[in-house]
Design an enzyme around this catalytic site. Structure first.
Site, PDB file in Angstrom:
ATOM      1  N   ILE A  35       0.844  -1.214   0.000  1.00  0.00           N
ATOM      2  CA  ILE A  35       0.000   0.000   0.000  1.00  0.00           C
ATOM      3  C   ILE A  35       0.872   1.253   0.000  1.00  0.00           C
ATOM      4  CG2 ILE A  35      -2.251  -0.701   0.935  1.00  0.00           C
ATOM      5  CD1 ILE A  35      -1.177   0.088   3.718  1.00  0.00           C
ATOM      6  N   TYR A 142      -2.363  -8.815  18.626  1.00  0.00           N
ATOM      7  CA  TYR A 142      -1.542  -9.384  17.545  1.00  0.00           C
ATOM      8  C   TYR A 142      -1.454 -10.907  17.703  1.00  0.00           C
ATOM      9  CZ  TYR A 142       2.841 -10.098  14.891  1.00  0.00           C
ATOM     10  OH  TYR A 142       3.812 -10.521  14.013  1.00  0.00           O
TER      11      TYR A 142
HETATM   12  C1  AKB Z   1       6.700  -8.120  16.954  1.00  0.00           C
HETATM   13  O1  AKB Z   1       7.538  -7.800  17.815  1.00  0.00           O
HETATM   14  O2  AKB Z   1       5.511  -7.789  16.977  1.00  0.00           O
HETATM   15  C2  AKB Z   1       7.153  -9.017  15.824  1.00  0.00           C
HETATM   16  C3  AKB Z   1       6.933 -10.458  16.121  1.00  0.00           C
HETATM   17  C4  AKB Z   1       7.748 -11.143  17.133  1.00  0.00           C
HETATM   18  O3  AKB Z   1       6.093 -11.060  15.517  1.00  0.00           O
HETATM   19  N1  AKB Z   1       8.530  -8.781  15.527  1.00  0.00           N
END
Ligand code: AKB
Length: 317
Positions: A35, A142
């Site tokens: 993007i 995440y």
């Molecule tokens: C993060 O720190 O979010 C990334 C990972 C470990 O996936 N580098």
């Protein structure tokens, strides 16, 4: 002939993986997209287009038009940034993956690569030599999105016989492109600051040990996994992969061997609790057995190259 689409080609992994893939499959057969605008070597060495992975209609046109056979989906919101905007991060990380999985099923893409992360593990996971199959209760947005993504990859692989391959990357260390919004980013920033100012204020505590990997290992591992014989792959969620484990204090000691006056101070922020929920080291024996994975770079070798290349990049000798 393989025609490869890389989504997120201007990012930390994409900017190096795209060039490596072009060496293997030919410059004109690797289509880089992002993007945002890409680095000049990506644009000069082969095709590059601005493309948003969330735009499923444009994506499908692109894939059909260029007769794409393999997709590498590298676009993601990393751990630190995801905690700042949880719902947006969830939406981007999940919708991008589901767009690609469904498109791959519909169009008949031969292989898909999607990166997972050590963030899939949580406080209840064994911290040392974390096994491939273990307790997984991530407590970051995440991590939750990566764990859900792994489940979707395995689901599409079982239900639709899609050939999806994935790695749980540790923190990746590279000098070419900045890391963006992760918790392990300190291990990239520290080299830039060591070269620029001789000082670094670390956002993690000195003894926060985390699994890390030098980018050349990660790139080679990714291509080796994608080229491995499908019948040998016992994992269709995501493979544990191990490189080097160290903490900020140990990394600073290594830098001091080359820049003796280097000074590190510590001011932990919200990323400390993210790091505290992650493993310290990873057991990657399944990857070693299935597709002969082996890392090459240790802390000393990686630090020497990082300092040398960061100096070159900043114009210092
Ligand atoms: C993060 O720190 O979010 C990334 C990972 C470990 O996936 N580098």
């Amino acid at each position: 002939m393989e025609k490869i689409l890389v989504i997120g080609a201007a990012g930390q992994i994409g900017s190096e993986l795209t060039l490596a893939l072009r060496k293997v499959y030919g410059d004109q057969n690797v289509f880089a997209t992002d993007i945002k605008d890409a680095q000049s070597d990506i644009k000069k060495s082969g095709p590059f287009q601005l493309l948003d992975v969330m735009d499923d209609k444009r994506l499908i046109h692109f894939v059909i038009r260029y007769k794409i056979t393999q997709i590498y989906l590298l676009a993601a919101v990393l751990s630190g940034n995801a905690e700042r905007l949880p719902l947006q991060a969830w939406d981007i990380n999940m919708r991008s993956l589901l767009n690609i999985l469904d498109l791959a099923r519909e169009v008949g893409i031969k292989k898909v690569f999607w990166p997972s992360s050590i963030a899939v593990f949580g406080l209840t996971t064994p911290k040392v030599d974390t096994p491939q199959l273990t307790i997984m209760e991530p407590n970051t947005v995440y991590g939750i999105s990566k764990l859900a993504g792994e489940r979707w990859c395995e689901y599409y692989s079982n239900k639709y016989k899609l050939d999806i391959r994935s790695i749980r990357y540790p923190g990746l260390i590279s000098y070419k492109t900045e890391a963006g919004g992760g918790t392990t980013d300190y291990a990239v920033e520290i080299f830039e600051e060591a070269v620029e100012t001789g000082k670094y204020e670390c956002f993690l505590k000195p003894d926060t040990k985390l699994p890390m990997m030098f980018m050349p290992d990660a790139i080679r591992g990714t291509i080796e996994l994608m080229e491995a014989d499908s019948s040998k792959l016992s994992i269709r969620s995501s493979y544990n992969l191990s490189g080097i484990s160290f903490d900020p204090k140990g990394l600073a000691e290594e830098i001091k061997k080359i820049i003796p006056d280097f000074e590190i101070t510590y001011k932990p922020d919200f990323r400390q609790s993210i790091a505290d929920s992650w493993p310290q080291s990873i057991d990657d024996s399944v990857a070693r057995k299935d597709w002969n994975w082996k890392h090459e770079y240790d802390l000393e070798k990686m630090s020497k190259i990082m300092l040398r290349e960061t100096k070159k990049k900043s114009g210092k000798k």
